[in-house]
Write an enzyme that holds these catalytic residues in place. Structure first.
Site, PDB file in Angstrom:
ATOM      1  N   SER A  33       0.974 -11.158  -2.962  1.00 55.69           N
ATOM      2  CA  SER A  33       0.312  -9.966  -2.420  1.00 55.69           C
ATOM      3  C   SER A  33      -0.314 -10.201  -1.059  1.00 55.69           C
ATOM      4  CB  SER A  33      -0.763  -9.480  -3.400  1.00 55.69           C
ATOM      5  OG  SER A  33      -1.720 -10.503  -3.639  1.00 55.69           O
ATOM      6  N   ASN A  67      -1.927 -16.649  -7.523  1.00 54.77           N
ATOM      7  CA  ASN A  67      -1.853 -16.119  -8.888  1.00 54.77           C
ATOM      8  C   ASN A  67      -1.779 -17.231  -9.931  1.00 54.77           C
ATOM      9  OD1 ASN A  67      -1.838 -13.176  -8.457  1.00 54.77           O
ATOM     10  ND2 ASN A  67      -0.001 -13.619  -7.282  1.00 54.77           N
ATOM     11  N   HIS A 107      -8.553  -9.829  -1.556  1.00 58.21           N
ATOM     12  CA  HIS A 107      -7.477  -9.451  -0.633  1.00 58.21           C
ATOM     13  C   HIS A 107      -8.080  -9.008   0.693  1.00 58.21           C
ATOM     14  CE1 HIS A 107      -5.247  -8.947  -4.485  1.00 58.21           C
ATOM     15  NE2 HIS A 107      -4.239  -9.404  -3.749  1.00 58.21           N
ATOM     16  N   ASP A 165     -11.870  -5.441  -3.834  1.00 65.06           N
ATOM     17  CA  ASP A 165     -11.664  -6.420  -4.912  1.00 65.06           C
ATOM     18  C   ASP A 165     -12.230  -7.785  -4.569  1.00 65.06           C
ATOM     19  OD1 ASP A 165      -9.733  -7.797  -3.338  1.00 65.06           O
ATOM     20  OD2 ASP A 165      -8.063  -6.757  -4.262  1.00 65.06           O
ATOM     21  N   GLY A 172       1.576 -10.132  -7.236  1.00 59.35           N
ATOM     22  CA  GLY A 172       1.530 -10.665  -8.595  1.00 59.35           C
ATOM     23  C   GLY A 172       2.392 -11.883  -8.822  1.00 59.35           C
TER      24      GLY A 172
END
Length: 235
Positions: A56, A124, A208, A205, A93
């Site tokens: 991502s 991840n 990011h 979040d 992801g």
């Protein structure tokens, strides 16, 4: 300001849904054509293709089209006079295992062999607390495949937050420096360096980067890409 550990805990609540909520992302999508070069930003020399292969943080999670890290790197390369196309093969992801499964397929689908691969996976794995040995094996397998194809690499690394324990952090944090040496790859040690923990540079979040944060990362990464491209023989 949020720490890396706090940001990790926040993201753990949304990581599982990142694949489901994101729009489908093609395995390899070319960056939009750059505007016609001006006299001050004239491009010259051989055309270069860079494959940005990651998760991502490459795909541009939460950003508008044209705001991803590969887009920002492409603009800086062209502003520096390098006739570069950057292909965004970031998939939100993805773990290193996912990347390992799709790397050869992605490379085989490209119109031409890339001159350089930006390889950015591992975040991840940390979120899922995948054993460092598995992450290392997957990263090593991808680098071996790129070596076999004669494609230079710039690694953008990942680090584990201290709340996961010193043994886990040590195992994760050593992967990218070790593999960069073993495979003679260029290295940007931590992709979120300088932006993580700075609220004004991050999405809500907490992990990011927002569009401004991406620009900050690109300011640091693009020169490494440019240097690596300039080392290549003329076509």
């Amino acid at each position: 300001m949020p720490t890396y550990a706090a940001a990790l805990l926040i993201l753990q609540g949304v990581a599982a849904c990142s694949r489901r909520d994101d729009p489908p992302i093609p395995l390899a999508t070319a960056s939009p054509p750059a505007p016609a070069a001006t006299a001050s930003h004239a491009v010259s020399g051989p055309k270069r293709t860079v494959l940005a292969f990651g998760d991502s943080l490459y795909a541009g999670y939460g950003l508008r089209p044209g705001q991803s890290l590969p887009d920002a790197v492409r603009e800086r390369l062209r502003a520096g006079g390098i006739d570069a196309t950057v292909v965004n093969a970031g998939v939100s992801g993805d773990t290193t295992a996912d990347g390992r499964r799709r790397l050869a397929y992605t490379l085989d689908r490209l119109e031409r062999k890339p001159d350089l691969v930006m390889l950015g996976l591992g975040g991840n794995d940390v979120l899922r607390q995948i054993p460092p040995a598995e992450t290392r094996a997957n990263m090593a397998a991808m680098l071996t495949e790129l070596d076999r194809r004669g494609i230079p690499v710039l690694l953008t690394g990942m680090m584990a937050p201290p709340n996961l324990g010193p043994d886990y952090a040590a195992g994760i944090n050593a992967i990218w420096p070790d593999l960069a040496k073993e495979h003679h790859a260029a290295l940007y040690p931590f992709i979120l360096d300088g932006v993580l923990g700075k609220r004004q540079l991050m999405l809500p979040d907490g992990i990011h980067p927002n569009a401004t944060g991406v620009e900050k990362i690109a300011d640091r990464v693009a020169p490494l890409v440019a240097d690596r491209l300039k080392e290549l023989p003329a076509i």
